[in-house]
Design a protein around this motif. Sequence first.
Motif, PDB file in Angstrom:
ATOM      1  N   CYS A 113       0.831  -1.207   0.000  1.00  0.00           N
ATOM      2  CA  CYS A 113       0.000   0.000   0.000  1.00  0.00           C
ATOM      3  C   CYS A 113       0.865   1.257   0.000  1.00  0.00           C
ATOM      4  CB  CYS A 113      -0.918   0.003   1.221  1.00  0.00           C
ATOM      5  SG  CYS A 113      -2.240  -1.219   1.156  1.00  0.00           S
ATOM      6  N   LEU A 132      -6.209  -3.878  -4.536  1.00  0.00           N
ATOM      7  CA  LEU A 132      -6.607  -3.473  -3.194  1.00  0.00           C
ATOM      8  C   LEU A 132      -7.929  -4.117  -2.771  1.00  0.00           C
ATOM      9  CD1 LEU A 132      -5.531   0.272  -3.211  1.00  0.00           C
ATOM     10  CD2 LEU A 132      -4.332  -1.695  -2.280  1.00  0.00           C
ATOM     11  N   CYS A 133      -8.834  -4.322  -3.722  1.00  0.00           N
ATOM     12  CA  CYS A 133     -10.089  -5.000  -3.372  1.00  0.00           C
ATOM     13  C   CYS A 133      -9.830  -6.460  -3.000  1.00  0.00           C
ATOM     14  CB  CYS A 133     -11.074  -4.914  -4.536  1.00  0.00           C
ATOM     15  SG  CYS A 133     -11.775  -3.267  -4.779  1.00  0.00           S
ATOM     16  N   ALA A 136      -8.458  -6.435   0.402  1.00  0.00           N
ATOM     17  CA  ALA A 136      -9.488  -6.155   1.406  1.00  0.00           C
ATOM     18  C   ALA A 136     -10.267  -7.415   1.763  1.00  0.00           C
ATOM     19  CB  ALA A 136     -10.433  -5.074   0.896  1.00  0.00           C
ATOM     20  N   ARG A 137     -10.471  -8.286   0.770  1.00  0.00           N
ATOM     21  CA  ARG A 137     -11.170  -9.545   1.055  1.00  0.00           C
ATOM     22  C   ARG A 137     -10.321 -10.459   1.926  1.00  0.00           C
ATOM     23  NH1 ARG A 137     -12.801  -8.834  -4.381  1.00  0.00           N
ATOM     24  NH2 ARG A 137     -11.102 -10.160  -5.134  1.00  0.00           N
ATOM     25  N   PRO A 140      -9.779  -8.020   5.893  1.00  0.00           N
ATOM     26  CA  PRO A 140     -10.821  -7.004   6.123  1.00  0.00           C
ATOM     27  C   PRO A 140     -10.484  -6.052   7.261  1.00  0.00           C
ATOM     28  CG  PRO A 140     -11.539  -9.184   6.865  1.00  0.00           C
ATOM     29  CD  PRO A 140     -10.288  -9.391   6.083  1.00  0.00           C
ATOM     30  N   GLU A 142      -7.905  -4.454   7.595  1.00  0.00           N
ATOM     31  CA  GLU A 142      -7.096  -3.358   7.066  1.00  0.00           C
ATOM     32  C   GLU A 142      -7.860  -2.538   6.026  1.00  0.00           C
ATOM     33  OE1 GLU A 142      -4.429  -2.512   8.358  1.00  0.00           O
ATOM     34  OE2 GLU A 142      -3.965  -4.283   9.549  1.00  0.00           O
ATOM     35  N   ALA A 143      -9.187  -2.607   6.055  1.00  0.00           N
ATOM     36  CA  ALA A 143      -9.986  -1.910   5.040  1.00  0.00           C
ATOM     37  C   ALA A 143      -9.720  -0.410   5.041  1.00  0.00           C
ATOM     38  CB  ALA A 143     -11.472  -2.188   5.275  1.00  0.00           C
ATOM     39  N   LEU A 146      -6.580   0.422   3.243  1.00  0.00           N
ATOM     40  CA  LEU A 146      -6.705   0.200   1.804  1.00  0.00           C
ATOM     41  C   LEU A 146      -7.472   1.334   1.129  1.00  0.00           C
ATOM     42  CD1 LEU A 146      -7.435  -3.612   1.967  1.00  0.00           C
ATOM     43  CD2 LEU A 146      -5.330  -2.524   1.227  1.00  0.00           C
ATOM     44  N   TRP A 147      -8.564   1.789   1.751  1.00  0.00           N
ATOM     45  CA  TRP A 147      -9.301   2.922   1.187  1.00  0.00           C
ATOM     46  C   TRP A 147      -8.412   4.164   1.140  1.00  0.00           C
ATOM     47  CZ3 TRP A 147     -13.107   1.772  -1.620  1.00  0.00           C
ATOM     48  CH2 TRP A 147     -14.040   0.802  -1.271  1.00  0.00           C
ATOM     49  N   GLY A 170     -15.252   4.779   1.256  1.00  0.00           N
ATOM     50  CA  GLY A 170     -14.620   4.310   2.484  1.00  0.00           C
ATOM     51  C   GLY A 170     -15.384   4.722   3.729  1.00  0.00           C
ATOM     52  N   ASP A 179     -11.511   2.275  11.441  1.00  0.00           N
ATOM     53  CA  ASP A 179     -11.475   2.496   9.997  1.00  0.00           C
ATOM     54  C   ASP A 179     -12.049   3.862   9.624  1.00  0.00           C
ATOM     55  OD1 ASP A 179     -10.268   0.104   9.452  1.00  0.00           O
ATOM     56  OD2 ASP A 179     -12.120  -0.964   8.977  1.00  0.00           O
TER      57      ASP A 179
END
Length: 259
Positions: A113, A132-133, A136-137, A140, A142-143, A146-147, A170, A179
Amino acid sequence: MYASALIDQRLLTGARRAIARALRALPVSQHHRVWPLMCRLAYLPGCPAPTAVRVLRRYPQFDPAHAEELVAFLVSAGRFREAAEQLTAAIDDDGGFRSAKGTTRRQLLLDLCELLAKHPDGVAGMPMEAILCSAARKFPEEAGVLWRTLAGYYARKGIHSKARDVFEEGTTTAATVKDIRLVFESYLHFEHAVVAAELDKGAQQENSASALQCCWLADKDNADLNMARLERLLERRPEMLNGVQLRQNSHASRRGTTG
């Protein structure tokens, strides 16, 4: 050892050839004695970058646990896209990658990132959103990071409307207070930076004798619009926090019903 003596004398071509012959002649079980010399050769200041990259690319094939050394060298050499590809491969390698330094896949994700956000031009062409998606899966928790990373990528590219879209998504999908705070603070910093840039630009044009009055008015309108966005964002903070709490309660209710 002959190759070591050649390295000490900075006879790089001869040393590389000697080490390559040793790798071909020795059984794989003894390659661990030779590879440290090859890596030492690659890290010498006089070693051409293309040669060093070729050498260090081969090392993870022998021992994948040392892929991070290749990534670090690629970053230092300005080969950001290849470094990002190596990190992505390590993260996506379910169960296969074991870091020699004990680095977790989560930390590798955070490193990826940071690399993507800091060097958007250097990683041009990579499917940022898909990477990044997918991350994220897998992670999760660290969502928020990632956003923030994806929005920062677009902001550095100068695509401010896309950065805002990512920040908005986000803030509306954040599942934890951590988050939402992370995304909101980054969003706020972004809007502050945009307002400051517009005001500075307007001041420069106002003081310039060659600036046209109509251009100054357009810049003033932009500054006012961005200021309004900033004020509206600050007003929405309680609403965003309430949204997270509602989503958490909804998830808890569904789990309770299922149980």
